[in-house]
Design a protein around this motif. Structure first.
Motif, mmCIF file in Angstrom:
data_model
loop_
_atom_site.group_PDB
_atom_site.id
_atom_site.type_symbol
_atom_site.label_atom_id
_atom_site.label_comp_id
_atom_site.label_asym_id
_atom_site.label_seq_id
_atom_site.Cartn_x
_atom_site.Cartn_y
_atom_site.Cartn_z
ATOM 1 N N GLN A 212 -10.264 2.578 4.458
ATOM 2 C CA GLN A 212 -8.888 2.966 4.767
ATOM 3 C C GLN A 212 -8.080 3.310 3.529
ATOM 4 O OE1 GLN A 212 -6.722 0.869 7.988
ATOM 5 N NE2 GLN A 212 -5.231 0.295 6.420
ATOM 6 N N THR A 213 -8.382 2.683 2.413
ATOM 7 C CA THR A 213 -7.515 2.809 1.231
ATOM 8 C C THR A 213 -8.065 3.717 0.136
ATOM 9 O OG1 THR A 213 -8.512 0.816 0.247
ATOM 10 C CG2 THR A 213 -6.548 0.519 1.602
ATOM 11 N N THR A 214 -9.268 4.208 0.278
ATOM 12 C CA THR A 214 -9.833 5.040 -0.797
ATOM 13 C C THR A 214 -9.980 6.500 -0.393
ATOM 14 O OG1 THR A 214 -12.094 4.471 -0.110
ATOM 15 C CG2 THR A 214 -11.069 3.077 -1.782
ATOM 16 N N THR A 218 -3.387 8.098 3.647
ATOM 17 C CA THR A 218 -2.965 6.701 3.635
ATOM 18 C C THR A 218 -2.212 6.396 4.914
ATOM 19 O OG1 THR A 218 -2.745 6.766 1.223
ATOM 20 C CG2 THR A 218 -1.656 4.952 2.376
ATOM 21 N N THR A 220 0.412 4.973 7.541
ATOM 22 C CA THR A 220 1.829 4.650 7.402
ATOM 23 C C THR A 220 2.320 3.908 8.645
ATOM 24 O OG1 THR A 220 2.488 6.782 8.338
ATOM 25 C CG2 THR A 220 2.273 6.654 5.933
#
Length: 342
Positions: A212-214, A218, A220
């Motif tokens: 999810q974060t790389t 992103t 929201t």
């Protein structure tokens, strides 16, 4: 939630008829969505999210304990967006001065050349304040923050400046680092309603976190509440009824952890140097109500007392030298005492 059966012997809190019950019913799905929205961003920290929301619904402040990189800053930023609150951040360092937090008066000159002092508010003037690595600042600076937390105002030049409402501080502390830090005194730790410990996520949550974060996108979140609705929820928490059984359980638990109390066990008398004061019982009383509302219930249960005993009481108990040397764990000691309530 309307079908909830109250405990007999209601001794605290008064729901104002059907209006408050309807308000609680309306809030239940909102709070559930708030919890889910934060959990969709801050992965693998469900219990931590619950405790942070309990703190905010109770109108208190929390101390987040955990190693770097566990998402403490992300948690605060996400919570502020979902709850519709103005967030500020204070990065504590050894050279940080009290005025860097509270604000200072500056000499201002208008278009006509007249000079006057004007107060320039500091980062403490936020609705949700992240006090990052609070143990890195000097005691003088720590005291300025904690005074504002307790009084909800800042005094500068003989004038009082009220802090915004709602006002909550989520302070972080790295329990591993000792060099170059200033541990908070016990009396100042007591100002935090909950001490929340962050652990490492499980494998599945960490895998999802990596995916999810790389990436390029992103995730929201959007605001599900605002300041006014949060204040209304906090007022409702204070009106929730508490049964005599729960009040007695809170009193029994807090008093049993005081070594000088007749109800204290031999283990408590041997290991604890000082126990929780009345403020701890007050915090536990309000926090159990907040957890009940967060869970969609109109009154707290013994499970709420047991679940919140550690976060509310652990930083309010001091262990003797022998207990610390033998590795006695505050959380384990509190859990033993809390289990006797069930």
């Amino acid at each position: 939630m309307s079908e909830l059966q109250y405990s007999s012997g209601i001794s605290a809190g008064t729901l104002q008829g059907e209006a408050d019950v309807a308000e609680a019913d309306r809030l239940a799905p909102v709070l559930r969505h708030v919890r889910q929205a934060i959990g969709g961003i801050v992965l693998g920290q469900d219990s931590v999210i619950e405790q942070v929301l309990v703190t905010i619904l109770s109108g208190g402040h929390a101390l987040l304990m955990g190693a770097p990189g566990l998402g403490k800053t992300l948690l605060v930023n996400t919570a502020s967006r979902v709850l519709g609150l103005d967030a500020t951040r204070i990065q504590f360092t050894p050279d940080l001065m009290p005025s860097d937090i509270t604000g200072a008066e500056i000499l201002d000159q208008d278009a006509d050349g007249r000079r006057a002092f004007r107060f320039l508010p500091g980062p403490i003037f936020g609705q949700l304040v992240l006090a990052d690595e609070i143990n890195r600042a000097s005691p003088r600076t720590q005291s300025a923050l904690l005074q504002a937390m307790a009084e909800h105002r800042v005094t500068q030049g003989g004038k009082d400046y009220a802090l915004p409402r709602p006002f909550h501080v989520l302070a972080t502390q790295n329990p591993i680092e000792q060099e170059g830090t200033y541990p908070l005194p016990e009396a100042q730790l007591d100002r935090f309603m909950l001490q929340i410990s962050l652990g490492f996520p499980n494998r599945d949550a960490e895998r999802q976190m990596l995916l999810q974060t790389t990436g390029a996108m992103t995730p929201t979140v959007s605001a599900l509440m605002d300041a006014e609705s949060l204040l209304a929820a906090q007022n409702l928490v204070r009106r929730l009824p508490v049964g005599d059984q729960i009040v007695d359980a809170i009193l029994t638990l807090t008093r049993s952890l005081r070594p000088e109390d007749p109800s204290a066990s031999p283990e408590v008398r041997e290991t604890v140097s000082y126990g929780p004061g009345p403020r701890a019982a007050q915090a536990l009383m309000v926090a159990t109500r907040a957890r009940a509302l967060l869970d969609g219930r109109l009154a707290p249960s013994l499970d709420d007392v047991v679940a919140l005993a550690g976060p509310v009481l652990s930083h309010r108990i001091g262990l003797g030298f022998g207990a610390r040397a033998s590795g006695t764990d505050r959380e384990v000691l509190i859990r033993k005492q809390a289990q006797t309530l069930l």
